[in-house]
Motif scaffolding. Structure first.
Motif, short mmCIF file in Angstrom:
data_model
loop_
_atom_site.label_atom_id
_atom_site.label_comp_id
_atom_site.label_asym_id
_atom_site.label_seq_id
_atom_site.Cartn_x
_atom_site.Cartn_y
_atom_site.Cartn_z
N UNK A 26 13.90 19.45 17.22
CA UNK A 26 15.25 20.01 17.20
C UNK A 26 16.26 18.99 16.70
N UNK A 27 16.13 17.75 17.14
CA UNK A 27 17.05 16.71 16.69
C UNK A 27 16.91 16.46 15.19
N UNK A 28 15.69 16.37 14.71
CA UNK A 28 15.46 16.13 13.29
C UNK A 28 15.98 17.28 12.44
N UNK A 29 15.73 18.50 12.89
CA UNK A 29 16.22 19.67 12.16
C UNK A 29 17.74 19.71 12.13
N UNK A 30 18.39 19.23 13.19
CA UNK A 30 19.86 19.22 13.21
C UNK A 30 20.42 18.22 12.20
N UNK A 31 19.60 17.26 11.77
CA UNK A 31 20.00 16.32 10.74
C UNK A 31 19.45 16.74 9.38
N UNK A 32 19.19 18.03 9.24
CA UNK A 32 18.80 18.66 7.99
C UNK A 32 17.52 18.13 7.39
N UNK A 33 16.59 17.75 8.23
CA UNK A 33 15.25 17.45 7.75
C UNK A 33 14.43 18.74 7.80
N UNK A 34 13.49 18.86 6.89
CA UNK A 34 12.61 20.03 6.89
C UNK A 34 11.50 19.77 7.90
N UNK A 35 11.56 20.46 9.03
CA UNK A 35 10.64 20.22 10.13
C UNK A 35 9.63 21.36 10.22
N UNK A 36 8.37 20.97 10.38
CA UNK A 36 7.32 21.96 10.64
C UNK A 36 6.52 21.50 11.86
N UNK A 37 5.99 22.47 12.58
CA UNK A 37 5.21 22.19 13.78
C UNK A 37 3.80 22.71 13.59
N UNK A 38 2.84 21.92 14.09
CA UNK A 38 1.44 22.33 14.05
C UNK A 38 0.87 22.15 15.46
N UNK A 39 0.21 23.19 15.94
CA UNK A 39 -0.42 23.17 17.26
C UNK A 39 -1.93 23.16 17.08
N UNK A 40 -2.58 22.12 17.59
CA UNK A 40 -4.03 21.98 17.48
C UNK A 40 -4.61 21.55 18.82
N UNK A 41 -5.92 21.67 18.94
CA UNK A 41 -6.64 21.27 20.15
C UNK A 41 -5.95 21.88 21.37
N UNK A 42 -5.82 21.13 22.46
CA UNK A 42 -5.19 21.71 23.66
C UNK A 42 -3.68 21.88 23.49
N UNK A 43 -3.14 21.43 22.38
CA UNK A 43 -1.72 21.64 22.08
C UNK A 43 -1.37 23.12 21.94
N UNK A 44 -2.36 23.96 21.63
CA UNK A 44 -2.09 25.41 21.54
C UNK A 44 -1.66 25.98 22.89
N UNK A 45 -1.95 25.27 23.97
CA UNK A 45 -1.55 25.75 25.30
C UNK A 45 -0.03 25.72 25.47
N UNK A 46 0.67 24.98 24.61
CA UNK A 46 2.13 25.00 24.62
C UNK A 46 2.67 26.37 24.25
N UNK A 47 1.86 27.18 23.63
CA UNK A 47 2.28 28.47 23.09
C UNK A 47 2.10 29.64 24.06
N UNK A 48 1.48 29.40 25.20
CA UNK A 48 1.15 30.47 26.13
C UNK A 48 2.38 30.95 26.88
N UNK A 49 2.55 32.27 26.93
CA UNK A 49 3.65 32.89 27.69
C UNK A 49 3.44 32.75 29.19
N UNK A 50 4.51 32.97 29.92
CA UNK A 50 4.47 33.10 31.38
C UNK A 50 3.86 31.90 32.10
N UNK A 51 4.23 30.71 31.68
CA UNK A 51 3.77 29.51 32.38
C UNK A 51 4.72 29.24 33.54
N UNK A 52 4.22 28.61 34.56
CA UNK A 52 5.04 28.27 35.73
C UNK A 52 4.87 26.79 36.05
N UNK A 53 5.41 25.92 35.21
CA UNK A 53 5.22 24.48 35.41
C UNK A 53 5.89 23.94 36.67
N UNK A 54 6.87 24.64 37.18
CA UNK A 54 7.55 24.17 38.39
C UNK A 54 6.59 24.13 39.58
#
Length: 118
Positions: A26-54
């Motif tokens: 978000x910070x990099x994009x606010x400084x007009x850099x072209x930002x892309x995100x890639x989710x791999x390995x267990x990083x795809x778990x960041x994408x799961x709905x309805x998480x309750x980290x609290x």
């Protein structure tokens, strides 16, 4: 414009890596850099709905992925192989993204000016 690719490789809770990667995006994009995100390995778990980290004493940053379009972060990729390994389908994911093969990820990384792995 600099092309920055941020790779999410770790699970979302238990370490600050996911939150730090998202903050950097978000910070990099606010400084007009072209930002892309890639989710791999267990990083795809960041994408799961309805998480309750609290429940484990962590902060919920997953909802912040919803702000990506406001920052013009349009390229969000997830490894098809990793999604299959974790049994995830589009209905379970928090945002719209493009599912890609490992070869397509390699090509995307070759086009980036900087790659950061979290």
């Amino acid at each position: 414009m600099k092309k920055l690719t941020i790779i999410f490789r770790r699970a979302p809770h238990g370490t600050p890596h996911g939150r730090e990667a998202l903050d950097l995006a978000l910070l990099s994009a606010s400084f007009e850099q072209e930002v892309s995100l890639i989710f791999v390995d267990e990083g795809v778990l960041n994408l799961v709905k309805m998480q309750h980290p609290e429940l484990v004493g962590a902060k919920d940053f997953i909802a912040t992925f919803g702000a990506l379009p406001l920052y013009d972060v349009d390229t969000v990729l997830a490894c098809k192989t990793s999604l299959l390994e974790y049994g995830l389908d589009k209905a379970e994911l928090t945002m719209k993204l493009t599912q890609v093969s490992p070869a397509e990820i390699t090509q995307h990384l070759a086009d980036a000016d900087e790659v950061l792995v979290f």
